[in-house]
Design an enzyme around this catalytic site. Sequence first.
Site, PDB file in Angstrom:
ATOM      1  N   ASN A   7     -32.920 -47.328 -96.725  1.00 48.04           N
ATOM      2  CA  ASN A   7     -32.931 -47.742 -95.502  1.00 48.04           C
ATOM      3  C   ASN A   7     -32.093 -48.370 -95.379  1.00 48.04           C
ATOM      4  OD1 ASN A   7     -33.598 -47.736 -92.926  1.00 48.04           O
ATOM      5  ND2 ASN A   7     -35.943 -47.958 -92.899  1.00 48.04           N
ATOM      6  N   ARG A  91     -31.927 -43.454 -95.741  1.00 50.66           N
ATOM      7  CA  ARG A  91     -32.682 -42.567 -94.358  1.00 50.66           C
ATOM      8  C   ARG A  91     -31.006 -43.367 -93.864  1.00 50.66           C
ATOM      9  NH1 ARG A  91     -34.423 -46.510 -90.031  1.00 50.66           N
ATOM     10  NH2 ARG A  91     -35.000 -45.234 -88.633  1.00 50.66           N
ATOM     11  N   HIS A 180     -37.432 -40.711 -85.738  1.00 49.09           N
ATOM     12  CA  HIS A 180     -39.267 -40.676 -86.146  1.00 49.09           C
ATOM     13  C   HIS A 180     -39.114 -39.224 -86.614  1.00 49.09           C
ATOM     14  CE1 HIS A 180     -40.430 -44.009 -83.712  1.00 49.09           C
ATOM     15  NE2 HIS A 180     -40.023 -44.435 -84.505  1.00 49.09           N
ATOM     16  N   LEU A 209     -46.802 -44.354 -83.265  1.00 52.23           N
ATOM     17  CA  LEU A 209     -47.107 -45.331 -82.192  1.00 52.23           C
ATOM     18  C   LEU A 209     -46.831 -46.448 -83.388  1.00 52.23           C
ATOM     19  CD1 LEU A 209     -50.360 -43.939 -80.114  1.00 52.23           C
ATOM     20  CD2 LEU A 209     -47.956 -43.322 -79.519  1.00 52.23           C
ATOM     21  N   GLY A 212     -41.729 -48.999 -82.950  1.00 50.37           N
ATOM     22  CA  GLY A 212     -40.777 -47.912 -81.596  1.00 50.37           C
ATOM     23  C   GLY A 212     -41.893 -46.760 -81.763  1.00 50.37           C
ATOM     24  N   ARG A 241     -38.751 -51.771 -76.217  1.00 52.65           N
ATOM     25  CA  ARG A 241     -37.825 -50.878 -75.129  1.00 52.65           C
ATOM     26  C   ARG A 241     -39.135 -49.922 -74.278  1.00 52.65           C
ATOM     27  NH1 ARG A 241     -37.222 -48.082 -80.368  1.00 52.65           N
ATOM     28  NH2 ARG A 241     -36.072 -48.984 -81.146  1.00 52.65           N
ATOM     29  N   ASP A 283     -46.263 -57.716 -80.007  1.00 50.06           N
ATOM     30  CA  ASP A 283     -47.094 -57.375 -81.076  1.00 50.06           C
ATOM     31  C   ASP A 283     -48.320 -56.580 -80.383  1.00 50.06           C
ATOM     32  OD1 ASP A 283     -49.123 -57.597 -83.075  1.00 50.06           O
ATOM     33  OD2 ASP A 283     -47.917 -58.136 -84.434  1.00 50.06           O
ATOM     34  N   PHE A 284     -49.143 -56.095 -80.851  1.00 52.62           N
ATOM     35  CA  PHE A 284     -50.155 -55.060 -80.040  1.00 52.62           C
ATOM     36  C   PHE A 284     -51.760 -56.384 -80.222  1.00 52.62           C
ATOM     37  CE2 PHE A 284     -48.793 -51.211 -77.224  1.00 52.62           C
ATOM     38  CZ  PHE A 284     -47.266 -51.296 -78.002  1.00 52.62           C
ATOM     39  N   ARG A 285     -51.353 -57.032 -81.758  1.00 51.80           N
ATOM     40  CA  ARG A 285     -52.381 -56.854 -81.748  1.00 51.80           C
ATOM     41  C   ARG A 285     -52.610 -58.368 -80.835  1.00 51.80           C
ATOM     42  NH1 ARG A 285     -50.796 -56.659 -87.961  1.00 51.80           N
ATOM     43  NH2 ARG A 285     -49.019 -57.702 -87.064  1.00 51.80           N
ATOM     44  N   GLY A 331     -47.849 -47.745 -86.750  1.00 50.13           N
ATOM     45  CA  GLY A 331     -48.723 -49.434 -86.455  1.00 50.13           C
ATOM     46  C   GLY A 331     -49.694 -49.514 -85.775  1.00 50.13           C
ATOM     47  N   ASN A 335     -53.835 -48.709 -86.903  1.00 50.05           N
ATOM     48  CA  ASN A 335     -54.565 -49.694 -87.234  1.00 50.05           C
ATOM     49  C   ASN A 335     -55.711 -49.949 -85.734  1.00 50.05           C
ATOM     50  OD1 ASN A 335     -54.475 -50.688 -89.727  1.00 50.05           O
ATOM     51  ND2 ASN A 335     -52.171 -50.802 -88.483  1.00 50.05           N
ATOM     52  N   GLU A 384     -43.298 -42.280 -94.920  1.00 48.62           N
ATOM     53  CA  GLU A 384     -41.289 -41.985 -94.668  1.00 48.62           C
ATOM     54  C   GLU A 384     -40.825 -42.846 -95.593  1.00 48.62           C
ATOM     55  OE1 GLU A 384     -41.224 -44.048 -90.950  1.00 48.62           O
ATOM     56  OE2 GLU A 384     -40.158 -43.083 -90.325  1.00 48.62           O
TER      57      GLU A 384
END
Length: 398
Positions: A7, A91, A180, A209, A212, A241, A283-285, A331, A335, A384
């Site tokens: 990739n 890829r 994706h 999710l 991206g 984004r 970062d969602f965390r 991700g 999680n 992937e």
Amino acid sequence: MNILVINCGSSSLKYQLIDSATEAVLAKGLCERIGIDGSVLTHTPAGKDKVKIETPMPNHTVAVKLVIDALTNPDHGVVKSLDEINAVGHRVVHGGEKFASSVVINDEVMKAIEECNDLAPLHNPANLIGINSCREIMPNVPMVAVFDTAFHQTMPEKAYLYGLPYEYYEKYKVRRYGFHGTSHDYVSARAAEILGKTRNDLKIIVCHLGNGGSVSAVDHGKCVDTSMGLTPLEGIIMGTRSGSIDPAICDFICQKENLTPAQMNNVLNKKSGVLGMSRVSSDFRDIEAAANDGNQLARVTLDAFYYSVAKYIGAYAAAMNGVDAIAFTAGVGENNISGRVEIAKYLGYLGTEIDLEKNNVRGEDRVISTEASKVALLCVPTNEELAIARQTAALVTF
Ligand code: ADP
């Protein structure tokens, strides 16, 4: 058969060597800062310690050479020689309308990929450089291109055409492509497998999710719609984004802030999404931690993100006139336990019931809905690289 999965980005190169018979990852790694000072290769052989090789990589060909050296090194290598690398799977981000499936690479394919550069100017040229470097170093090893867009090529015209003058499609191929695709394909097939059914009998919505993100509608094995568009900017709110916005906002902000269209594009791609909304992080965390600490903007950001995903699920249930299974992956999808609960709260009208105990899982294949739920909810880790290795092995064997 050992498949090297590559990739390639503009200054990076990720790889995995996969034994296609056992599907074991023999080694994986990453070259960073290619063409920039401070290049480094991080190589992780299975069951051995990680190795960091800091050496100049002026270009991708040097990087590929270093990867091959690492894979065949007597100490930290995993194969004896190049002869044990039987095929390479690359890829490739954009296959335009030319590629609806993976393909064995030859000069004609290279030319066709190049013709798609316009559609993915940041990604396709880098992918091509990676392929060229590999062909230079391994001229006798068969190579396969696996496209991010291919799985979505089954979308009907009504789903891929925009409400724009038709000439933009005719002249420039402006349409929805979606991305994706390798993940949506893999996860929808895996979801069916976990449910003990065949994908051709099911209506599945896949929520990929990650940093991206995209949602897709897979109707009896075929993608019929997806949230990303001509570029990966459209759709749900993402890490950095914006996702879908009123297009008139661009001109409005350009005038107010004195930005060029290219600068605006950069804001939409790199400074928006949950990062721009929350002012905390992409970062969602981090955003979850801030929200739990009472940061109201972080809370609203998360609410807006879950809401944007739930709206696409609703749209795709309508598009397919029903849904049998909804799979969460990547991700955040794999999680973020509380995030899945929040999204499921919007799905009661479908007869969906999340099982809080089963949902208490990270990164594991599992049905997370109750037995009584009319629609199955699943957590399905994406892979992937494995999907690319499988498609490569299939094309090279036949
Ligand atoms: P990409 O491949 O698009 O870079 P990933 O699929 O690796 O993205 O997802 C990365 C995102 O996953 C991170 O931004 C992070 O917010 C999210 N993530 C990872 N672990 C968790 C977790 N435990 N809870 C919430 N979010 C998580």
